[in-house]
Every structure is written in C-alpha cells, then in structure tokens.
Design an enzyme around this catalytic site. Structure first.
Site, PDB file in Angstrom:
ATOM      1  N   CYS A  33       0.804  -1.228   0.000  1.00 56.53           N
ATOM      2  CA  CYS A  33       0.000   0.000   0.000  1.00 56.53           C
ATOM      3  C   CYS A  33       0.837   1.279   0.000  1.00 56.53           C
ATOM      4  O   CYS A  33       0.278   2.364   0.015  1.00 56.53           O
ATOM      5  CB  CYS A  33      -0.952  -0.005   1.183  1.00 56.53           C
ATOM      6  SG  CYS A  33      -0.124  -0.052   2.771  1.00 56.53           S
ATOM      7  N   ASP A  35       2.775   2.412   2.429  1.00 58.03           N
ATOM      8  CA  ASP A  35       2.988   2.971   3.770  1.00 58.03           C
ATOM      9  C   ASP A  35       4.451   2.858   4.173  1.00 58.03           C
ATOM     10  O   ASP A  35       5.190   2.022   3.652  1.00 58.03           O
ATOM     11  CB  ASP A  35       2.129   2.242   4.803  1.00 58.03           C
ATOM     12  CG  ASP A  35       0.639   2.502   4.633  1.00 58.03           C
ATOM     13  OD1 ASP A  35       0.262   3.346   3.796  1.00 58.03           O
ATOM     14  OD2 ASP A  35      -0.150   1.849   5.330  1.00 58.03           O
ATOM     15  N   CYS A  58      -2.238   4.508   6.620  1.00 55.86           N
ATOM     16  CA  CYS A  58      -3.646   4.455   7.018  1.00 55.86           C
ATOM     17  C   CYS A  58      -3.798   4.373   8.536  1.00 55.86           C
ATOM     18  O   CYS A  58      -2.819   4.326   9.277  1.00 55.86           O
ATOM     19  CB  CYS A  58      -4.303   3.244   6.358  1.00 55.86           C
ATOM     20  SG  CYS A  58      -3.668   1.668   6.965  1.00 55.86           S
ATOM     21  N   CYS A 102      -0.106  -3.905   8.100  1.00 56.25           N
ATOM     22  CA  CYS A 102       0.221  -2.686   8.851  1.00 56.25           C
ATOM     23  C   CYS A 102       0.891  -3.030  10.181  1.00 56.25           C
ATOM     24  O   CYS A 102       1.862  -2.382  10.580  1.00 56.25           O
ATOM     25  CB  CYS A 102      -1.040  -1.870   9.093  1.00 56.25           C
ATOM     26  SG  CYS A 102      -1.827  -1.296   7.577  1.00 56.25           S
TER      27      CYS A 102
END
Length: 128
Positions: A33, A35, A58, A102
């Site tokens: 993503c 990140d 996020c 994450c």
C-alpha cells in the site's frame, strides 16, 4: 471494521515524532500500500528508555506503530525482538485481516532497529 482501541491510537497516537538523539532507528515499508514506518529508540543500557515513531499510512498503520511504542518501552532489546504482528494486533483488540500488513510493518521497523544493534556489535544487544 476497526476496534475502538485502534481508532483511539489512530486519532490520538502516542509517542509521535522524530527522536534526534536516537540510539537506534528502524525502517520498514509496505509494498502492498505504499505505507512507511520509522521507529526511533533511545537506550538506557540494554533497555528501551524511550521510543517514538513517524508513520505515513492508514489508520491501522499509525495505530500499530503507536501501540508498539507503548508495548516496548522499558523492555530489553532481547525481549522487544520477540514482539510480533499478532501481539500488536491483539493489543489493538484486533486488526482486520486485510490490514495485518500494517502490524507487520511496525514489527519490521522495530526488528530493523534491533538488527542494526546486533550487526554493529552494539554492546547493549544481547540477542538470542
């Protein structure tokens, strides 16, 4: 979708910011993503005296880094290296399966910092 605890750590993240005098800095990113997480660690002997983070991503990414800082403060590097993405997700009262990367990113940033201590022959590292 997100637990109340995850949302709390996203909306009010703990220990955010660059630590100019960090002894260790770990970085990780998620190709999935885009990140990025950076973990800063200040040591007192072999213990994590202070820890902060800068994460770009996020809600789950920010919350994972935030809770991680609370989890590892006061731990030895040896104990901190055993923290996993599942521990992070559990501390947040769950992370949706499609967002587990994450929690893994926060774990990877921490382990990158600890690995740097190990490979530099830092005398405080007492790894397994």
């Amino acid at each position: 979708m997100y637990s109340e605890k995850l949302l709390e750590h996203f909306e009010n993240p703990r220990n955010v910011g660059v630590m100019e005098d960090a002894d260790l800095i770990g970085e990780a990113g998620s190709a999935e993503c885009g990140d990025r997480a950076v973990i800063y660690i200040k040591l007192d002997g072999d213990k994590i005296k202070d820890v902060s983070f800068m994460t770009f991503g996020c809600a789950a990414a920010i919350a994972s880094s935030s809770i991680l800082t609370e989890m590892v403060r006061g731990m030895t590097l040896r104990d901190a290296q055993d923290v996993t993405k599942d521990d992070i997700a559990d501390a947040l009262n769950g992370v949706p399966p499609h967002k587990m990367h994450c929690s893994l990113m926060a774990e990877d940033a921490l382990k990158d910092a600890i690995l740097k201590a190990a490979v530099s022959n830092n005398p405080v590292y007492k790894g397994k």
